[in-house]
Design a protein around this motif. Sequence first.
Motif, PDB file in Angstrom:
ATOM      1  N   ALA A  80       0.840  -1.200   0.000  1.00 10.37           N
ATOM      2  CA  ALA A  80       0.000   0.000   0.000  1.00 10.37           C
ATOM      3  C   ALA A  80       0.875   1.251   0.000  1.00 10.37           C
ATOM      4  O   ALA A  80       0.597   2.216  -0.726  1.00 10.37           O
ATOM      5  CB  ALA A  80      -0.935  -0.010   1.204  1.00 10.37           C
ATOM      6  N   ARG A  81       1.955   1.249   0.787  1.00 13.18           N
ATOM      7  CA  ARG A  81       2.874   2.399   0.800  1.00 13.18           C
ATOM      8  C   ARG A  81       3.529   2.577  -0.561  1.00 13.18           C
ATOM      9  O   ARG A  81       3.699   3.698  -1.033  1.00 13.18           O
ATOM     10  CB  ARG A  81       3.932   2.242   1.890  1.00 13.18           C
ATOM     11  N   TRP A  82       3.909   1.455  -1.205  1.00 11.40           N
ATOM     12  CA  TRP A  82       4.520   1.550  -2.535  1.00 11.40           C
ATOM     13  C   TRP A  82       3.531   2.141  -3.532  1.00 11.40           C
ATOM     14  O   TRP A  82       3.906   2.955  -4.361  1.00 11.40           O
ATOM     15  CB  TRP A  82       5.007   0.187  -3.001  1.00 11.40           C
ATOM     16  N   LEU A  83       2.276   1.732  -3.438  1.00 10.25           N
ATOM     17  CA  LEU A  83       1.238   2.291  -4.304  1.00 10.25           C
ATOM     18  C   LEU A  83       1.036   3.770  -3.979  1.00 10.25           C
ATOM     19  O   LEU A  83       0.838   4.592  -4.877  1.00 10.25           O
ATOM     20  CB  LEU A  83      -0.061   1.503  -4.123  1.00 10.25           C
ATOM     21  N   GLY A  84       1.137   4.118  -2.718  1.00  4.19           N
ATOM     22  CA  GLY A  84       1.015   5.507  -2.294  1.00  4.19           C
ATOM     23  C   GLY A  84       2.088   6.408  -2.882  1.00  4.19           C
ATOM     24  O   GLY A  84       1.889   7.619  -3.005  1.00  4.19           O
ATOM     25  N   LEU A  85       3.237   5.847  -3.261  1.00  2.94           N
ATOM     26  CA  LEU A  85       4.295   6.637  -3.891  1.00  2.94           C
ATOM     27  C   LEU A  85       3.861   7.183  -5.249  1.00  2.94           C
ATOM     28  O   LEU A  85       4.500   8.074  -5.799  1.00  2.94           O
ATOM     29  CB  LEU A  85       5.578   5.804  -4.040  1.00  2.94           C
ATOM     30  N   LEU A  86       2.756   6.638  -5.785  1.00  4.08           N
ATOM     31  CA  LEU A  86       2.195   7.129  -7.047  1.00  4.08           C
ATOM     32  C   LEU A  86       1.138   8.194  -6.793  1.00  4.08           C
ATOM     33  O   LEU A  86       0.299   8.448  -7.643  1.00  4.08           O
ATOM     34  CB  LEU A  86       1.590   5.968  -7.846  1.00  4.08           C
ATOM     35  N   TRP A  87       1.156   8.800  -5.608  1.00  7.62           N
ATOM     36  CA  TRP A  87       0.213   9.848  -5.204  1.00  7.62           C
ATOM     37  C   TRP A  87      -1.211   9.310  -5.087  1.00  7.62           C
ATOM     38  O   TRP A  87      -2.182  10.024  -5.335  1.00  7.62           O
ATOM     39  CB  TRP A  87       0.248  11.047  -6.165  1.00  7.62           C
ATOM     40  N   ILE A  88      -1.338   8.058  -4.713  1.00  6.25           N
ATOM     41  CA  ILE A  88      -2.647   7.453  -4.513  1.00  6.25           C
ATOM     42  C   ILE A  88      -2.924   7.428  -3.019  1.00  6.25           C
ATOM     43  O   ILE A  88      -2.126   6.914  -2.243  1.00  6.25           O
ATOM     44  CB  ILE A  88      -2.694   6.031  -5.115  1.00  6.25           C
ATOM     45  N   GLY A  89      -4.052   7.995  -2.641  1.00  4.78           N
ATOM     46  CA  GLY A  89      -4.461   8.000  -1.245  1.00  4.78           C
ATOM     47  C   GLY A  89      -3.830   9.120  -0.455  1.00  4.78           C
ATOM     48  O   GLY A  89      -3.031   9.909  -0.964  1.00  4.78           O
ATOM     49  N   PRO A  90      -4.212   9.198   0.815  1.00  8.21           N
ATOM     50  CA  PRO A  90      -3.675  10.255   1.680  1.00  8.21           C
ATOM     51  C   PRO A  90      -2.208  10.001   2.008  1.00  8.21           C
ATOM     52  O   PRO A  90      -1.722   8.878   1.911  1.00  8.21           O
ATOM     53  CB  PRO A  90      -4.546  10.157   2.935  1.00  8.21           C
ATOM     54  N   ASP A  91      -1.526  11.064   2.388  1.00  4.65           N
ATOM     55  CA  ASP A  91      -0.126  10.949   2.778  1.00  4.65           C
ATOM     56  C   ASP A  91       0.027  11.558   4.167  1.00  4.65           C
ATOM     57  O   ASP A  91      -0.208  12.744   4.329  1.00  4.65           O
ATOM     58  CB  ASP A  91       0.760  11.686   1.784  1.00  4.65           C
ATOM     59  N   PRO A  92       0.364  10.792   5.155  1.00  3.05           N
ATOM     60  CA  PRO A  92       0.709   9.369   5.118  1.00  3.05           C
ATOM     61  C   PRO A  92      -0.549   8.497   5.162  1.00  3.05           C
ATOM     62  O   PRO A  92      -1.598   8.920   5.633  1.00  3.05           O
ATOM     63  CB  PRO A  92       1.543   9.183   6.382  1.00  3.05           C
ATOM     64  N   LEU A  93      -0.391   7.274   4.666  1.00  2.00           N
ATOM     65  CA  LEU A  93      -1.477   6.296   4.737  1.00  2.00           C
ATOM     66  C   LEU A  93      -1.600   5.779   6.167  1.00  2.00           C
ATOM     67  O   LEU A  93      -0.593   5.571   6.841  1.00  2.00           O
ATOM     68  CB  LEU A  93      -1.184   5.093   3.835  1.00  2.00           C
ATOM     69  N   THR A  94      -2.814   5.564   6.598  1.00  2.68           N
ATOM     70  CA  THR A  94      -3.042   4.890   7.879  1.00  2.68           C
ATOM     71  C   THR A  94      -3.633   3.530   7.579  1.00  2.68           C
ATOM     72  O   THR A  94      -4.088   3.258   6.465  1.00  2.68           O
ATOM     73  CB  THR A  94      -4.009   5.690   8.774  1.00  2.68           C
ATOM     74  N   ARG A  95      -3.655   2.663   8.567  1.00  2.00           N
ATOM     75  CA  ARG A  95      -4.146   1.293   8.372  1.00  2.00           C
ATOM     76  C   ARG A  95      -5.588   1.276   7.865  1.00  2.00           C
ATOM     77  O   ARG A  95      -5.976   0.388   7.107  1.00  2.00           O
ATOM     78  CB  ARG A  95      -4.022   0.500   9.680  1.00  2.00           C
ATOM     79  N   SER A  96      -6.384   2.272   8.208  1.00  2.00           N
ATOM     80  CA  SER A  96      -7.790   2.291   7.761  1.00  2.00           C
ATOM     81  C   SER A  96      -7.940   2.797   6.329  1.00  2.00           C
ATOM     82  O   SER A  96      -9.032   2.746   5.777  1.00  2.00           O
ATOM     83  CB  SER A  96      -8.630   3.142   8.709  1.00  2.00           C
ATOM     84  N   ASP A  97      -6.855   3.239   5.685  1.00  2.18           N
ATOM     85  CA  ASP A  97      -6.919   3.775   4.322  1.00  2.18           C
ATOM     86  C   ASP A  97      -6.815   2.700   3.243  1.00  2.18           C
ATOM     87  O   ASP A  97      -7.073   2.982   2.076  1.00  2.18           O
ATOM     88  CB  ASP A  97      -5.787   4.788   4.088  1.00  2.18           C
ATOM     89  N   TRP A  98      -6.401   1.503   3.605  1.00  5.83           N
ATOM     90  CA  TRP A  98      -6.134   0.500   2.584  1.00  5.83           C
ATOM     91  C   TRP A  98      -6.586  -0.883   3.036  1.00  5.83           C
ATOM     92  O   TRP A  98      -6.780  -1.142   4.217  1.00  5.83           O
ATOM     93  CB  TRP A  98      -4.641   0.470   2.223  1.00  5.83           C
ATOM     94  N   ALA A  99      -6.765  -1.756   2.043  1.00  4.63           N
ATOM     95  CA  ALA A  99      -7.083  -3.161   2.280  1.00  4.63           C
ATOM     96  C   ALA A  99      -6.364  -3.975   1.208  1.00  4.63           C
ATOM     97  O   ALA A  99      -5.945  -3.432   0.179  1.00  4.63           O
ATOM     98  CB  ALA A  99      -8.588  -3.394   2.200  1.00  4.63           C
ATOM     99  N   TRP A 100      -6.213  -5.250   1.447  1.00  7.15           N
ATOM    100  CA  TRP A 100      -5.541  -6.101   0.467  1.00  7.15           C
ATOM    101  C   TRP A 100      -6.202  -7.468   0.404  1.00  7.15           C
ATOM    102  O   TRP A 100      -6.898  -7.886   1.326  1.00  7.15           O
ATOM    103  CB  TRP A 100      -4.054  -6.242   0.781  1.00  7.15           C
ATOM    104  N   ASP A 101      -5.968  -8.148  -0.698  1.00 10.40           N
ATOM    105  CA  ASP A 101      -6.433  -9.515  -0.903  1.00 10.40           C
ATOM    106  C   ASP A 101      -5.411 -10.198  -1.809  1.00 10.40           C
ATOM    107  O   ASP A 101      -4.687  -9.528  -2.538  1.00 10.40           O
ATOM    108  CB  ASP A 101      -7.812  -9.514  -1.564  1.00 10.40           C
ATOM    109  N   ALA A 102      -5.355 -11.514  -1.762  1.00  5.99           N
ATOM    110  CA  ALA A 102      -4.384 -12.234  -2.580  1.00  5.99           C
ATOM    111  C   ALA A 102      -4.974 -13.527  -3.121  1.00  5.99           C
ATOM    112  O   ALA A 102      -5.793 -14.169  -2.467  1.00  5.99           O
ATOM    113  CB  ALA A 102      -3.127 -12.551  -1.765  1.00  5.99           C
ATOM    114  N   THR A 103      -4.544 -13.870  -4.321  1.00  3.41           N
ATOM    115  CA  THR A 103      -4.851 -15.142  -4.948  1.00  3.41           C
ATOM    116  C   THR A 103      -3.586 -15.625  -5.644  1.00  3.41           C
ATOM    117  O   THR A 103      -3.089 -14.959  -6.558  1.00  3.41           O
ATOM    118  CB  THR A 103      -5.982 -15.000  -5.995  1.00  3.41           C
TER     119      THR A 103
END
Length: 145
Positions: A80-103
């Motif tokens: 999520a932080r790496w994605l945030g380097l593309l100016w996506i989301g608030p800066d800084p990101l908090t745990r409630s700003d992002w979610a993830w899933d994997a397959t």
Amino acid sequence: MSDHSHLWAACLADPADDTARLVLADLLRESDDSDAQAKGRFLWAGVTAAGFRDADLIDDPHYYAAQAELGAVAASGAPARWLGLLWIGPDPLTRSDWAWDATRDRVTVRIGDTLGTYVRGMLAEVAASLEQWLVLSRLAPMPFS
């Protein structure tokens, strides 16, 4: 140009070649920097898990070790932080700003309406709303300016 830069360039030049990805993963995992170590662990795990993409039944412990690494790095918030380097989301990101899933070898991170999908350990797709895309296009430096 550093070894890191050469290896990143090799990964980008031939995205299907796992050799450069695995060498880069090893180099990053040996770093003193915790973010670089996380990138190396994530890259190794993505490439390793991808090797089992077509398997119907998986009984190899390397696959499960790779899944554990993908989960640990994703849960830490690093992708999520790496994605945030593309100016996506608030800066800084908090745990409630992002979610993830994997397959298997795909890890998808959601920040707001934007999705970033990592495949084989590297960012492969970004899906953003038109509104978000317009904001990002204004923030990103133009490569020819």
